[in-house]
Design a protein around this motif. Sequence first.
Motif, mmCIF file in Angstrom:
data_model
loop_
_atom_site.group_PDB
_atom_site.id
_atom_site.type_symbol
_atom_site.label_atom_id
_atom_site.label_comp_id
_atom_site.label_asym_id
_atom_site.label_seq_id
_atom_site.Cartn_x
_atom_site.Cartn_y
_atom_site.Cartn_z
ATOM 1 N N LEU A 130 0.816 -1.211 0.000
ATOM 2 C CA LEU A 130 0.000 0.000 0.000
ATOM 3 C C LEU A 130 0.852 1.264 0.000
ATOM 4 N N SER A 131 2.046 1.152 0.552
ATOM 5 C CA SER A 131 2.948 2.313 0.512
ATOM 6 C C SER A 131 3.325 2.655 -0.936
ATOM 7 N N LYS A 132 3.473 1.619 -1.755
ATOM 8 C CA LYS A 132 3.764 1.848 -3.170
ATOM 9 C C LYS A 132 2.590 2.539 -3.857
ATOM 10 N N TYR A 133 1.373 2.089 -3.522
ATOM 11 C CA TYR A 133 0.187 2.740 -4.094
ATOM 12 C C TYR A 133 0.092 4.189 -3.609
ATOM 13 N N LYS A 134 0.406 4.393 -2.336
ATOM 14 C CA LYS A 134 0.351 5.735 -1.770
ATOM 15 C C LYS A 134 1.292 6.682 -2.495
ATOM 16 N N ARG A 135 2.493 6.184 -2.821
ATOM 17 C CA ARG A 135 3.473 7.029 -3.512
ATOM 18 C C ARG A 135 3.017 7.349 -4.943
ATOM 19 N N LYS A 136 2.213 6.455 -5.517
ATOM 20 C CA LYS A 136 1.709 6.714 -6.869
ATOM 21 C C LYS A 136 0.498 7.654 -6.865
ATOM 22 N N ILE A 137 -0.338 7.535 -5.822
ATOM 23 C CA ILE A 137 -1.578 8.305 -5.780
ATOM 24 C C ILE A 137 -1.336 9.733 -5.309
ATOM 25 N N ASN A 138 -0.511 9.918 -4.303
ATOM 26 C CA ASN A 138 -0.366 11.233 -3.664
ATOM 27 C C ASN A 138 -0.003 12.350 -4.641
ATOM 28 N N PRO A 139 0.926 12.152 -5.587
ATOM 29 C CA PRO A 139 1.276 13.269 -6.494
ATOM 30 C C PRO A 139 0.153 13.655 -7.457
ATOM 31 N N LYS A 140 -0.809 12.772 -7.668
ATOM 32 C CA LYS A 140 -1.858 13.045 -8.655
ATOM 33 C C LYS A 140 -2.679 14.283 -8.286
ATOM 34 N N PHE A 141 -2.919 14.499 -6.977
ATOM 35 C CA PHE A 141 -3.738 15.637 -6.553
ATOM 36 C C PHE A 141 -3.035 16.962 -6.824
ATOM 37 N N GLY A 142 -1.722 16.948 -6.688
ATOM 38 C CA GLY A 142 -0.969 18.173 -6.977
ATOM 39 C C GLY A 142 -0.824 18.445 -8.470
ATOM 40 N N GLN A 143 -1.115 17.440 -9.305
ATOM 41 C CA GLN A 143 -0.983 17.606 -10.760
ATOM 42 C C GLN A 143 -2.258 18.131 -11.414
#
Length: 531
Positions: free
Chosen positions: A274-287
Amino acid sequence: MRFNFEELYDTSRSDSESSVDENDFTIIGGDDEGIPQLRLPRLYSKGKPKEEEEPIILDSELQEILSKLDIHSKLPTPANNLLVHRLSNPIENVRQEGSLRIEMPVWNAGRDTDQGINRIIEDIERKLTIIEQENDNQVAKVRRHKERIEEERKQQLEDERRRKEEEERMRREEEEERLKKEKIKREKEEAERQRKAEEEEQRRKAQLKLEEQKRKQHEEEEVRRAQEEAKKSRGHTNFKEIESNFITYKKKIEEIKSDILEPVKNDKSLKSTLSKYKRKINPKFGQLTNSEQQLQSITHDLTGLINETKPNALAYKWILNFIAKALVSQAETEVRVKPESAVPLARLALILLVMYPELLELLMARFIKKCPLVIGYTCSIDSEEGRLRMGWKRNKDGRWEDDVSYDERMGGIATLFSVITRLRLPNEFSETHDHPLPITHSWKLLARIANTPIELLTNTHFVVLGSWWDAAAADFVQMFGRQARKLLILVSDDLTIAVADRKYVGAARLRILSEEWMTTGTIVSFPQMTP
């Protein structure tokens, strides 16, 4: 000595009939049947016996003429293969077995010799003339042959040219016919496409009309419910019910910790995944930007990642909770600075709420934990418990954050919440789903704040009202009409006058927004997203 060629070579008479002295000639041939005899004159010098006379040698020019004279070409060919050889120096007669070799004699000097030479010259000239004529004839024949070949070649070229022209003409005609057929086909296809497009447009218009009717019915229903809510809340808002709702969501936060976060924390393998998913999802909101295309791309990426976790129920809930926290966190940090950025963020949140219904409860729990004013909950902040309930944070030194920072955070969260309530569902969901946070939530927010006891009102309440005004007031008036105008005047005029002595900055800004609306008749909202 006089003689002629017929006397030398004559097969028509016998030896007895010849008047020529046999002693004056050398007879060649005649021994075999069918072979004629050739008489050649003997060579003698005057005043000497025939045996002793010296031969007369002709001059070099005459010798050259005689050497080139091809006499054997004019002699008949004997049955037993008569061979005639031409020698450069005719001196003697030689007889060989099986063949006859003849050498030209040297005549005695005198008038007969001159006449013989003249005859020879004449004969040579006649033969040359004949040869020249034959040569001219041959040349003419060759020329005619070449001309005929050239004419045939030209005719072939002409035929080839005509054939190619005919082929080219036929090719052009075929190409024109093909293009004509293709044009007719395209015209038919275009007409068919146009017909289908018109039919599709009619269906689309009919569908839009039906959707518009449904939307109006839905909006009328929302207005009716909102009016009923307004009647219920006018002067007697059930704050106990609001507090009960608030406590329910506070407990939901505790359940998230115990039922989702702790189990994942204890499962190292799942936590790592889930940490890997978190690292992929988190930047999307700033983009996120104001671009529809960018929004679609990010939505596609996020839904793909969420769907990958669905087979594991715990991982699925953890990801949805993380997305809820990320949305609210983005509102606290980005929207507080740039309020119009709430539009693409709210669009993304609405799509995710429709596609994943489990997200609604998690997102509302995060909204209410951070900013309880979104449901109209207010309590005193005189105690630490009161401040924690109203979403205050402590700094690293343990002190409470300053009022400006708190108000900005509350304004950012309220802006995102308000934009979600005034957005319409995407077309692909309008017939199959209900709006998870309809605009009636905005009515509740305004009505409950308007009915909040005056002593509990703070500058934060008016900051939240101002943020809501920017985000949703224009759509709110369009939706609820005259009732919406009454509520806006209530919170922007009556409510601000009630706290005028406190000189709240948020209240002053709200009055300015109200005065602009009264003056211009329009409410300025956030710009629409670009394609």
